[in-house]
Design a protein around this motif. Structure first.
Motif, PDB file in Angstrom:
ATOM      1  N   ALA A  19     -50.008  72.718  63.284  1.00 41.42           N
ATOM      2  CA  ALA A  19     -50.668  71.991  62.203  1.00 41.42           C
ATOM      3  C   ALA A  19     -50.915  70.553  62.626  1.00 41.42           C
ATOM      4  O   ALA A  19     -50.030  69.906  63.199  1.00 41.42           O
ATOM      5  N   GLY A  41     -43.343  77.696  57.162  1.00 42.90           N
ATOM      6  CA  GLY A  41     -44.075  76.451  57.313  1.00 42.90           C
ATOM      7  C   GLY A  41     -43.815  75.466  56.195  1.00 42.90           C
ATOM      8  O   GLY A  41     -43.553  75.839  55.044  1.00 42.90           O
ATOM      9  N   THR A  48     -52.732  74.719  59.905  1.00 41.59           N
ATOM     10  CA  THR A  48     -53.494  73.889  58.975  1.00 41.59           C
ATOM     11  C   THR A  48     -54.243  72.810  59.743  1.00 41.59           C
ATOM     12  O   THR A  48     -53.642  72.069  60.527  1.00 41.59           O
ATOM     13  N   LEU A  67     -45.394  81.014  53.553  1.00 42.46           N
ATOM     14  CA  LEU A  67     -46.448  80.005  53.540  1.00 42.46           C
ATOM     15  C   LEU A  67     -46.338  79.093  52.325  1.00 42.46           C
ATOM     16  O   LEU A  67     -46.538  79.521  51.184  1.00 42.46           O
ATOM     17  N   SER A  71     -51.186  76.217  53.716  1.00 39.32           N
ATOM     18  CA  SER A  71     -50.838  76.692  55.051  1.00 39.32           C
ATOM     19  C   SER A  71     -51.228  78.155  55.226  1.00 39.32           C
ATOM     20  O   SER A  71     -51.435  78.878  54.260  1.00 39.32           O
ATOM     21  N   THR A  97     -53.441  79.246  50.337  1.00 38.48           N
ATOM     22  CA  THR A  97     -52.932  79.787  51.594  1.00 38.48           C
ATOM     23  C   THR A  97     -53.816  80.939  52.059  1.00 38.48           C
ATOM     24  O   THR A  97     -54.636  81.462  51.310  1.00 38.48           O
TER      25      THR A  97
END
Length: 378
Positions: A19, A41, A48, A67, A71, A97
């Motif tokens: 991310a 995450g 992301t 998640l 994300s 998500t």
């Protein structure tokens, strides 16, 4: 750019995983080639892209993705991609998500396995303003679930005394191929320009006997200048939706729902608008292709080609011995709209629960409810 490469093992990942962190560290990549892995995450922290690029690639294994909001292949002013190529995987999400985007591109690709996708809302192929969000699953008997967490504003009008758990209590989803904008409802004219047109949401499943279950605004749904698409190309599938589902649009939205093959089953908790329906200057198309034996059990909802307030909607079933049961619809229109119900072949069963005068749908007939209305069973 930050890069993590893991060659094997059953691993656990926590926090920021593939991310982008901030404008100084805009690109991040995680590659895991083997193992039954678990990914947990942080918010905005797994595949992301936030003003940058976030990429997570998992090569094999039965993996679990937990998640947090923002994300799981999410683009927020950037590009977020999650790719999983093998294994029976589970994706458990909060809101925003699994292939979701606002002002960017969010993509989740899973190429094999019997997978499970679940989320609270705004997920599993969701496009917000200036966003394109997509989930592409190429094989396996998959399950998609979205909703049952975020209460709907419709409860205040439709069931003011209901509470969570009651049959009439409604939830919102905005997922499974949904594009939605920000529609500001206000009596203050100076605030109207704060509204934002929606983006595009796509859910594409190429193969497998799949199950779709979702709350309001889902399964190929476009809302407020947004476009929603659900495409299922093969398999005998179950579709369970609620208000505005199976190819539905509202407030200048666009919706497309196509099931290409299989003996499929469609249901809805209602109370309105399923399968080729459009409201307020919107356009929808729902197609069940092939010659499968399909059933549409819509006892508590309306649809199968229905449009109101200058909407355009078409429902088409290409063939098979199908069973239709709906509260009202079959090409009904109001207020300068166009709606069509078309069944091309097969000995079908019809049940219209509203008891519209002078109309009993059946095989080998053409009928119109009035201007802009069309019903045909060939």
């Amino acid at each position: 750019m930050a890069l993590i490469l893991d060659l094997g093992g059953n691993d656990s990942y926590h926090g920021l995983i593939g991310a982008s962190y901030d404008v100084r560290y805009g690109n991040a990549v995680v590659i895991d080639l083997a193992g039954n892995d678990r990914y947990t995450g942080a918010p905005l922290g797994l595949a992301t892209g936030r003003l940058g690029v976030g990429l997570l690639f998992d090569g094999s294994g039965d993996d679990t993705y937990e998640l947090s909001p923002g994300s799981g292949g999410v683009g927020l002013g950037g590009l977020g991609i999650l790719v999983d190529t093998q294994g029976h995987d589970q994706y458990h999400g909060n809101r925003l998500t699994q292939g979701a985007a606002i002002g960017g591109l969010g993509l989740l690709i899973d190429t094999a396995g019997n997978d499970r996708y679940s989320s609270h809302g705004f997920a599993i192929g969701f496009g917000g303003p200036l966003g394109l969000g997509a989930v592409i699953d190429s094989d396996g008997d998959d399950q998609y679930q979205c909703g049952d967490v975020l209460p709907s504003a419709y409860n205040a009008h439709d069931a003011p005394d209901s509470k969570p758990g009651d049959p009439e209590f409604q939830y919102d989803c905005f997922g499974l191929g949904a594009g939605a904008g920000l529609r500001v409802l206000t009596a203050q004219p100076q605030w109207l320009n704060q509204s934002l047109a929606g983006g595009m949401g796509l859910l594409l499943d190429l193969k497998g006997h799949d199950r779709y279950q979702s709350a309001n605004f889902s399964q190929g749904m476009g809302y407020f200048f947004g476009a929603g698409i659900l495409l299922d190309l093969d398999g005998e599938d179950d579709y369970q939706a609620a208000r505005y589902g199976h190819g539905a649009s509202a407030h200048y939205g666009v919706a497309l729902f196509i099931d290409r093959h299989g003996d499929d089953r469609y249901k809805s908790t209602g109370p309105y608008y399923n399968a080729g329906v459009a409201w307020d200057h919107s356009v929808s198309l729902t197609i069940d292709a092939g010659i499968g034996q399909d059933s549409y059990t819509f006892d508590g909802t309306t649809g199968l080609g229905k449009a109101d307030h200058t909407g355009w909607a078409v429902f088409l079933d290409e063939g098979g011995h199908d069973a239709y049961r709906v509260k009202s619809g079959f090409g009904e229109t109001s207020e300068q709209s166009f709606a069509a119900f078309i069944d091309l072949t097969g000995e079908d069963q019809y049940s219209l629960l509203s008891g519209v005068p002078d109309f009993r749908p059946g095989n080998s007939m053409i009928f119109s409810h009035g201007t802009g209305s069309f019903f045909q069973d060939r």
